[in-house]
Design a protein around this motif. Structure first.
Motif, PDB file in Angstrom:
ATOM      1  N   LEU A 188       0.990  -1.140   0.060  1.00 19.69           N
ATOM      2  CA  LEU A 188      -0.019   0.013  -0.152  1.00 19.69           C
ATOM      3  C   LEU A 188       1.128   1.158  -0.001  1.00 19.69           C
ATOM      4  N   ARG A 189       0.521   1.952  -0.922  1.00 18.05           N
ATOM      5  CA  ARG A 189       1.541   3.235  -1.062  1.00 18.05           C
ATOM      6  C   ARG A 189       0.746   4.422  -1.112  1.00 18.05           C
ATOM      7  N   SER A 190       1.228   5.608  -0.172  1.00 16.99           N
ATOM      8  CA  SER A 190       0.435   6.796  -0.359  1.00 16.99           C
ATOM      9  C   SER A 190       1.049   7.955  -1.329  1.00 16.99           C
ATOM     10  N   ASN A 191       0.344   8.977  -1.436  1.00 17.96           N
ATOM     11  CA  ASN A 191       0.833  10.190  -2.084  1.00 17.96           C
ATOM     12  C   ASN A 191       1.488  10.996  -0.925  1.00 17.96           C
ATOM     13  N   LEU A 192       2.213  12.203  -1.355  1.00 19.80           N
ATOM     14  CA  LEU A 192       2.910  12.768  -0.307  1.00 19.80           C
ATOM     15  C   LEU A 192       2.225  13.412   0.642  1.00 19.80           C
ATOM     16  N   MET A 193       0.728  13.786   0.355  1.00 26.08           N
ATOM     17  CA  MET A 193      -0.190  14.398   1.478  1.00 26.08           C
ATOM     18  C   MET A 193      -0.585  13.140   2.246  1.00 26.08           C
ATOM     19  N   GLY A 194      -0.613  12.283   1.933  1.00 23.49           N
ATOM     20  CA  GLY A 194      -1.250  11.153   2.764  1.00 23.49           C
ATOM     21  C   GLY A 194      -2.643  10.832   2.637  1.00 23.49           C
ATOM     22  N   THR A 195      -3.277  11.569   1.645  1.00 14.93           N
ATOM     23  CA  THR A 195      -4.578  11.366   1.295  1.00 14.93           C
ATOM     24  C   THR A 195      -5.187  10.250   0.241  1.00 14.93           C
ATOM     25  N   ARG A 196      -4.176   9.970  -0.577  1.00 12.08           N
ATOM     26  CA  ARG A 196      -4.550   8.943  -1.534  1.00 12.08           C
ATOM     27  C   ARG A 196      -3.528   7.748  -1.579  1.00 12.08           C
ATOM     28  N   PHE A 197      -4.083   6.739  -1.635  1.00  7.15           N
ATOM     29  CA  PHE A 197      -3.410   5.416  -1.603  1.00  7.15           C
ATOM     30  C   PHE A 197      -3.673   4.311  -2.677  1.00  7.15           C
ATOM     31  N   THR A 198      -2.686   3.703  -3.131  1.00  3.93           N
ATOM     32  CA  THR A 198      -2.745   2.682  -3.907  1.00  3.93           C
ATOM     33  C   THR A 198      -2.318   1.287  -3.397  1.00  3.93           C
ATOM     34  N   VAL A 199      -2.884   0.452  -3.896  1.00  2.00           N
ATOM     35  CA  VAL A 199      -2.632  -0.945  -3.491  1.00  2.00           C
ATOM     36  C   VAL A 199      -2.286  -1.827  -4.613  1.00  2.00           C
ATOM     37  N   PHE A 200      -0.992  -2.380  -4.545  1.00  2.00           N
ATOM     38  CA  PHE A 200      -0.325  -3.342  -5.627  1.00  2.00           C
ATOM     39  C   PHE A 200      -0.186  -4.572  -5.085  1.00  2.00           C
TER      40      PHE A 200
END
Length: 359
Positions: A188-200
């Motif tokens: 699970l990786r977030s954007n810099l803001m910590g408001t959007r996440f992507t699951v690989f």
């Protein structure tokens, strides 16, 4: 009574009285003529494909859809099985009171955690957070088990250190949370803001792809948190984006070749072919307890801003996933078709992340 005052808590608000959603369902049923009953099969909400000229999709308009939904019809009154939990409202004897998971056979763990939940079956799990040890306060380990007598271990997750953005590794071995290990199953990786996440999943980074891209990692889901006027203090708004399902009930593989092709960008550009958008169910303000409340049917007992239910806007009664606190470091996590354990666990992990976690 079953109410706990706070941001989001447990209350007797009924999830079953939803005549308005029936109307929405009917309006949407032009593409799904199979069901003559009032409610359409929730499974059909997640099936995508047909229009754009992609080889993958042309298969999907074929009749198996009809055959499939008829076959599945007897199992879909998912909500009724939830209703059983309603009677169990006492907070004492939590272990006995919380409706446990049905018997789930986990023969091949790696396969099981990536497979969608069987249609008509809610897979009930428990997430525990371990903060013990030197740096566990900052980097706790999270464990996912089936919530039944055997407490079958499914997944472990931990935030990586020295990573510019929040980055959680997900493993099928509770003792091996290394990126290079063979037990690494996703991240699970977030954007810099910590408001959007992507699951690989555990496939390769596109930079290290095979010539035919067959080994490139799939995106399993994405999560977007919206701040509201109160920042994150009030009820959170979550959007969950997942790949659609094909006529055989399998996830359509989404293997972006670069960052502009992932689930988040597709969603942002409203390019929704083979992509499904879900939301958290909006909690309802309760004057009596002066709090926002949701009904978790006995599966959640502690008020927490982290408690949520994920639904499709066309059928808010079908709970795709719910997550909520039952003790200081214990949470229940239940998921239904079309989610798999890795998707649901990663979505839950995103809710713990630092920038969001106002307890």
């Amino acid at each position: 009574s079953n109410r706990t005052p706070c941001c989001v808590s447990v209350s007797p608000m009924s999830l079953t009285a939803a005549s308005s959603s029936d109307e929405e369902d009917d309006s949407d049923s032009s593409t799904k003529p199979i069901r003559s009953e009032k409610k359409k099969n929730p499974v059909s909400l997640f099936q995508t494909g047909g229009d754009p000229p992609k080889e993958k999709k042309s298969k999907k308009k074929v009749p198996p859809k009809g055959a499939e939904s008829e076959e599945e019809t007897p199992e879909t009154p998912q909500k009724n099985s939830n209703k059983k939990g309603k009677a169990k409202k006492s907070k004492k004897q939590l272990k006995e009171e919380r409706p446990p998971s049905p018997v789930i056979e986990v023969d091949n763990l790696e396969e099981f955690v990536l497979q969608p939940a069987p249609q008509g079956v809610t897979i009930k799990c428990r997430v525990t957070r371990d903060k013990k040890g030197m740096d566990r306060g900052l980097y706790p380990t999270y464990y996912l088990h089936l919530d039944n007598d055997k407490k079958v271990f499914l997944l472990a997750g931990r935030k990586r250190k020295k990573s510019k953005t929040s980055n959680y590794l997900i493993s099928i071995d509770p003792t091996d949370l290394s990126r290079g290990g063979e037990n690494f199953i996703g991240k699970l990786r977030s954007n810099l803001m910590g408001t959007r996440f992507t699951v690989f999943d555990n496939g390769a980074n596109p930079d290290r792809a095979n010539a035919d891209w067959s080994n490139v990692r799939q995106e399993l889901s994405a999560v977007v948190y919206d701040t509201n006027v109160l920042g994150f203090k009030g009820p959170r708004k979550m959007t969950v984006i997942i790949p659609g399902m094909n006529a055989d009930g399998e996830r359509v593989p989404i293997r972006p070749r670069n960052d502009n092709d992932g689930l988040l960008m597709r969603w942002q550009n409203r390019n929704m072919d083979n992509v499904i958008e879900l939301h958290n169910k909006a909690p309802v303000w309760n004057d009596e307890t002066q709090s926002y409340v949701l009904n978790f049917h006995g599966r959640v007992t502690h008020a927490s801003v982290k408690n949520f239910q994920i639904v499709h806007s066309s059928d808010p009664d079908y709970i795709v996933m719910q997550f909520g606190r039952v003790a200081d470091d214990a949470f229940t996590m239940d998921y239904n078709y079309p989610l798999c354990a890795v998707q649901a666990f990663a979505i839950a992990l995103s809710s713990f992340d630092g920038k969001l976690a106002c307890e």
